[in-house]
Design an enzyme around this catalytic site. Structure first.
Site, PDB file in Angstrom:
ATOM      1  N   HIS A  14     -22.999  -5.684   8.890  1.00 53.37           N
ATOM      2  CA  HIS A  14     -22.112  -4.377   8.659  1.00 53.37           C
ATOM      3  C   HIS A  14     -23.015  -3.194   8.951  1.00 53.37           C
ATOM      4  O   HIS A  14     -23.687  -2.819   8.277  1.00 53.37           O
ATOM      5  CB  HIS A  14     -21.728  -4.459   7.151  1.00 53.37           C
ATOM      6  CG  HIS A  14     -20.810  -3.604   7.065  1.00 53.37           C
ATOM      7  ND1 HIS A  14     -19.163  -3.495   6.720  1.00 53.37           N
ATOM      8  CD2 HIS A  14     -20.689  -1.883   7.384  1.00 53.37           C
ATOM      9  CE1 HIS A  14     -19.035  -2.528   6.324  1.00 53.37           C
ATOM     10  NE2 HIS A  14     -19.637  -1.345   6.828  1.00 53.37           N
ATOM     11  N   HIS A  16     -22.653   0.903  10.927  1.00 53.05           N
ATOM     12  CA  HIS A  16     -22.374   2.113  11.819  1.00 53.05           C
ATOM     13  C   HIS A  16     -23.251   2.467  12.715  1.00 53.05           C
ATOM     14  O   HIS A  16     -24.292   3.057  12.122  1.00 53.05           O
ATOM     15  CB  HIS A  16     -21.969   3.155  10.732  1.00 53.05           C
ATOM     16  CG  HIS A  16     -20.635   2.438   9.753  1.00 53.05           C
ATOM     17  ND1 HIS A  16     -19.500   2.489  10.028  1.00 53.05           N
ATOM     18  CD2 HIS A  16     -21.028   1.878   8.586  1.00 53.05           C
ATOM     19  CE1 HIS A  16     -18.832   1.903   9.120  1.00 53.05           C
ATOM     20  NE2 HIS A  16     -19.830   1.481   8.261  1.00 53.05           N
ATOM     21  N   LYS A 100     -11.883  -6.001  12.162  1.00 48.59           N
ATOM     22  CA  LYS A 100     -12.113  -5.158  10.732  1.00 48.59           C
ATOM     23  C   LYS A 100     -11.015  -4.577  10.260  1.00 48.59           C
ATOM     24  O   LYS A 100      -9.996  -3.900  10.973  1.00 48.59           O
ATOM     25  CB  LYS A 100     -13.104  -4.079  11.121  1.00 48.59           C
ATOM     26  CG  LYS A 100     -13.266  -3.026  10.108  1.00 48.59           C
ATOM     27  CD  LYS A 100     -14.166  -3.660   8.746  1.00 48.59           C
ATOM     28  CE  LYS A 100     -14.038  -2.875   7.817  1.00 48.59           C
ATOM     29  NZ  LYS A 100     -15.531  -2.646   7.065  1.00 48.59           N
ATOM     30  N   HIS A 137     -12.466  -4.141   4.382  1.00 51.77           N
ATOM     31  CA  HIS A 137     -12.606  -3.076   3.478  1.00 51.77           C
ATOM     32  C   HIS A 137     -11.782  -3.126   2.250  1.00 51.77           C
ATOM     33  O   HIS A 137     -10.725  -2.879   2.279  1.00 51.77           O
ATOM     34  CB  HIS A 137     -12.839  -1.599   4.091  1.00 51.77           C
ATOM     35  CG  HIS A 137     -13.211  -0.477   3.297  1.00 51.77           C
ATOM     36  ND1 HIS A 137     -14.508   0.034   3.520  1.00 51.77           N
ATOM     37  CD2 HIS A 137     -12.758   0.043   2.208  1.00 51.77           C
ATOM     38  CE1 HIS A 137     -14.576   1.160   2.381  1.00 51.77           C
ATOM     39  NE2 HIS A 137     -13.432   0.973   1.616  1.00 51.77           N
ATOM     40  N   HIS A 175     -19.415  -5.365   1.898  1.00 53.86           N
ATOM     41  CA  HIS A 175     -20.059  -4.224   0.886  1.00 53.86           C
ATOM     42  C   HIS A 175     -19.256  -4.428  -0.585  1.00 53.86           C
ATOM     43  O   HIS A 175     -18.907  -3.289  -1.078  1.00 53.86           O
ATOM     44  CB  HIS A 175     -20.078  -3.003   1.405  1.00 53.86           C
ATOM     45  CG  HIS A 175     -18.863  -2.334   2.008  1.00 53.86           C
ATOM     46  ND1 HIS A 175     -17.631  -2.606   1.434  1.00 53.86           N
ATOM     47  CD2 HIS A 175     -18.543  -1.659   3.216  1.00 53.86           C
ATOM     48  CE1 HIS A 175     -16.669  -1.956   2.263  1.00 53.86           C
ATOM     49  NE2 HIS A 175     -17.550  -1.404   3.508  1.00 53.86           N
ATOM     50  N   ASP A 248     -24.360  -1.858   5.932  1.00 54.33           N
ATOM     51  CA  ASP A 248     -23.397  -0.421   5.815  1.00 54.33           C
ATOM     52  C   ASP A 248     -24.204   0.731   5.967  1.00 54.33           C
ATOM     53  O   ASP A 248     -23.886   1.949   5.415  1.00 54.33           O
ATOM     54  CB  ASP A 248     -22.566  -0.552   4.400  1.00 54.33           C
ATOM     55  CG  ASP A 248     -21.275   0.507   4.514  1.00 54.33           C
ATOM     56  OD1 ASP A 248     -20.904   0.710   5.809  1.00 54.33           O
ATOM     57  OD2 ASP A 248     -20.912   0.718   3.568  1.00 54.33           O
TER      58      ASP A 248
HETATM   59  C1  NCD Z   1     -18.583   4.294   6.172  1.00 59.45           C
HETATM   60  C2  NCD Z   1     -18.851   5.448   7.205  1.00 59.45           C
HETATM   61  O1  NCD Z   1     -19.253   6.317   7.143  1.00 59.45           O
HETATM   62  O2  NCD Z   1     -18.427   5.132   8.449  1.00 59.45           O
HETATM   63  N1  NCD Z   1     -18.874   5.001   4.914  1.00 59.45           N
HETATM   64  C3  NCD Z   1     -19.417   4.565   3.874  1.00 59.45           C
HETATM   65  O3  NCD Z   1     -19.438   5.163   2.774  1.00 59.45           O
HETATM   66  N2  NCD Z   1     -19.592   3.123   3.800  1.00 59.45           N
HETATM   67  C4  NCD Z   1     -17.344   3.645   5.952  1.00 59.45           C
HETATM   68  C5  NCD Z   1     -17.029   2.367   5.370  1.00 59.45           C
HETATM   69  O4  NCD Z   1     -17.934   1.435   5.670  1.00 59.45           O
HETATM   70  O5  NCD Z   1     -16.629   2.618   4.330  1.00 59.45           O
HETATM   71 ZN    ZN Z   2     -19.124   0.361   6.462  1.00 60.49          ZN
END
Ligand code: NCD
Ligand code: ZN
Length: 346
Positions: A14, A16, A100, A137, A175, A248
């Protein structure tokens, strides 16, 4: 005492990466240690169609550091207009590894997510048929539900009914932050797994709020009470194949975090492996770090484990940058609040 640890190269289930200048700056922080990652599709605009995911994959490949063999595992962002045939084709040609689900409004860039779950029934049924996992999520967005209860309520109100209505749907609770999440996974033998982040093994809600507000510890789902952190630690270090690493890691620039309305997300790509080795050593579970980081995830996704290895060595405090400098501004690296001693050998 163990001072050296060798494991299969880890993956991040996971992640970003964002886009553009941010992508270019944060990508090496992941590729240094991880061979593969499940790439979150919550871009602006989101990666909804297979053509969006293919174009995003190309941009990631173009941004890879020279010589890197890193493999981005793409996902599609589920909307009420998602076409089951497009999803099936993207899966059949190996482009995507998951879809997702963001409940609309639950987190960063989730406005196009799902409001009415009846409208995604066809996609979910197709996914069950082709064994394509749904990454979830798991938080309700009902304003009447306290933010610290949103994961537990999501399990009862949405996740369990959706799973019952769609037999064979393979789900990953992303998460997880509560003992409710851990218990729900443990109560189900089939078609259910969960990722756990690095930071939720380290912080509880006091870290965010005691002694001044700490924006760099704020993420979604928000960290919960200590008893929940302990449940996550027990699950992650148990060796149970249903639990695996999804950092995450979610970069936001400092001005966007340190603000009157700060963004959610902790940036952990840089020091995750050192933090995890610290946590697993504290739990007397160094021998299970490999299962959590390198074996359970690929097994759930039906992929082979990586063939290369990573060696961690314990020694003097690990030096890592306080911030990653990006073309969009500085991104603060997650501070676990204690010195790290496990070095990843290069
Ligand atoms: C994530 C993001 O910034 O894209 N933020 C987070 O707090 N985890 C989005 C997510 O996974 O909820
Ligand atoms: Zn995330």
């Amino acid at each position: 005492m163990t001072h050296t640890l060798t494991l299969r190269r880890p993956d991040d289930w996971h992640l970003h990466l964002r886009d553009g200048q941010m992508l270019a700056a944060v990508l090496p922080e992941t590729t240094r240690h991880f061979d593969r990652a499940i790439i979150m599709p919550n871009l602006v605009p989101p990666a909804v169609r297979s053509s969006d995911a293919a174009a995003y994959r190309d941009r990631i490949m173009a941004a890879l550091p020279e010589g890197s063999g890193f493999k981005p595992l793409m996902t599609l962002y589920l909307t009420e207009d998602t076409n089951p045939a497009d999803v099936a084709q993207a899966h059949a040609n190996g482009l995507i590894h998951a879809v997702k689900l963001y409940p609309a409004g639950a987190t960063t860039n989730s406005a196009s997510g799902v409001q009415n779950f009846d409208n995604v029934r066809g996609v979910l049924e197709k996914m069950a048929e082709i064994s394509l996992p749904l990454c979830v999520h798991g938080e309700v967005t009902d304003p009447a539900v306290d933010i610290f209860d949103r994961e537990a309520v999501f399990i009862d109100r949405i996740l369990d009914p959706v799973r019952r209505a769609t037999p064979g749907l393979r789900v990953i609770m992303e998460h997880i932050t509560t003992s409710d999440g851990v218990e729900y996974v443990k109560a189900n033998d089939k078609d259910l797994g969960a990722t756990i982040t690095t930071h939720h093994l380290v912080i509880n809600r006091n870290h965010i709020l005691v002694g001044g507000i700490k924006p760099h510890y704020y993420c979604l789902p928000v960290a919960k009470r200590e008893e929940h952190r302990l449940a996550l630690r027990a699950a992650a270090t148990s060796g149970d194949a249903r639990f695996f690493l999804g950092t995450d890691s979610a970069p936001h620039t400092d001005p966007n975090k340190e603000s009157a309305c700060g963004c959610a997300g902790c940036f952990t790509a840089t020091n995750t492996m050192s933090i995890l080795a610290h946590v697993f050593e504290e739990e007397n579970a160094l021998d299970r770090l490999e299962a959590f980081c390198s074996l359970n995830g690929p097994a759930y996704y039906g992929l082979p484990a990586n063939t290369g290895t990573m060696t961690l060595k314990k020694g003097d405090p690990v030096a890592y940058p306080e911030k990653i400098i990006t073309g969009e501004g500085p991104v603060t690296v997650f501070d676990p609040g204690f010195p790290l001693h496990w070095h990843v050998e290069t």
